[in-house]
Scaffold this motif. Structure first.
Motif, short mmCIF file in Angstrom:
data_model
loop_
_atom_site.label_atom_id
_atom_site.label_comp_id
_atom_site.label_asym_id
_atom_site.label_seq_id
_atom_site.Cartn_x
_atom_site.Cartn_y
_atom_site.Cartn_z
N LEU A 27 0.83 -1.20 0.00
CA LEU A 27 0.00 0.00 0.00
C LEU A 27 0.86 1.26 0.00
N ASP A 28 1.87 1.29 0.84
CA ASP A 28 2.75 2.46 0.90
C ASP A 28 3.44 2.72 -0.44
N THR A 29 3.87 1.66 -1.10
CA THR A 29 4.53 1.81 -2.41
C THR A 29 3.56 2.36 -3.44
N ILE A 30 2.34 1.83 -3.44
CA ILE A 30 1.31 2.30 -4.39
C ILE A 30 1.01 3.78 -4.16
N LEU A 31 0.80 4.15 -2.91
CA LEU A 31 0.45 5.54 -2.59
C LEU A 31 1.60 6.49 -2.88
N GLU A 32 2.81 6.08 -2.55
CA GLU A 32 3.97 6.93 -2.81
C GLU A 32 4.12 7.15 -4.30
N ALA A 33 3.95 6.09 -5.09
CA ALA A 33 4.03 6.23 -6.55
C ALA A 33 2.97 7.21 -7.05
N ALA A 34 1.77 7.12 -6.47
CA ALA A 34 0.67 7.99 -6.90
C ALA A 34 0.97 9.46 -6.64
N THR A 35 1.75 9.75 -5.60
CA THR A 35 2.08 11.16 -5.33
C THR A 35 2.99 11.76 -6.41
N TRP A 36 3.56 10.89 -7.26
CA TRP A 36 4.41 11.35 -8.35
C TRP A 36 3.66 11.48 -9.66
#
Length: 173
Positions: A27-36
């Motif tokens: 989840l953290d990886t998905i969300l962090e990617a989305a912030t980019w």
């Protein structure tokens, strides 16, 4: 680069999920990617709210079903939902939220998580119950519901086979 192209070609919407929750690391990886996600003028205008609590997922599903006019689960039993809000004060708000949804789904696929874009977010959060949920979450009035990216592990039969690409998809001018 080939890995990115492969992810684009192989990602499919999942419509049947296992009840098992995705990992915090996924989840953290998905969300962090989305912030980019690229956004108009770099304003980073969309807002995301992550929901994993079963009671709230049920509320969201019921609201979405009401807007759709059904009593089925339009969220297919997914254990995680990322509710995406568009900035209605930004001329690029809808485009920014759309690209964010695409980024969420591609990032999910890259880390082994299934996803699906669920429409009717605008209608859900225009309802009084939806407005109350937005207030509870602290989502500012400048936002409107856009869509929900559901996340989880695909159950058997949850991902359809690949459809051939249609003729004339690309025209070179």
């Amino acid at each position: 680069m080939q890995e990115t192209i492969s992810d684009i070609r192989t990602r499919r919407s999942c419509r049947k999920y296992l009840p098992e929750q995705i990992t915090d690391a996924q989840l953290d990886t998905i969300l962090e990617a989305a912030t980019w996600t690229p956004t108009g003028r770099g304003k980073q205008s969309p807002q995301m709210v992550v929901v994993q609590a079963p009671a709230m997922l049920s509320k969201l599903s019921a609201l979405n079903a009401a807007v759709m006019g059904t009593d089925t689960d339009p969220m297919y039993g997914a254990p995680t939902a990322v509710v995406v809000f568009a900035d209605k004060t930004n001329e690029n708000g809808i485009a920014d939220a759309s690209l964010l949804m695409g980024t969420l789904m591609l990032a999910a696929h890259a880390v082994g998580v299934a996803s699906c874009w669920i429409n009717r977010g605008k209608g859900m959060f225009e309802l009084p119950e939806g407005q109350a949920i937005m207030q509870k979450w602290g989502v500012e009035d400048k936002y409107e519901g856009f869509a929900i990216c559901i996340l989880g592990y695909a159950a058997e039969g949850g991902i359809p086979p690949v459809k051939p690409r249609r003729e004339g998809y690309v025209i070179r001018g």
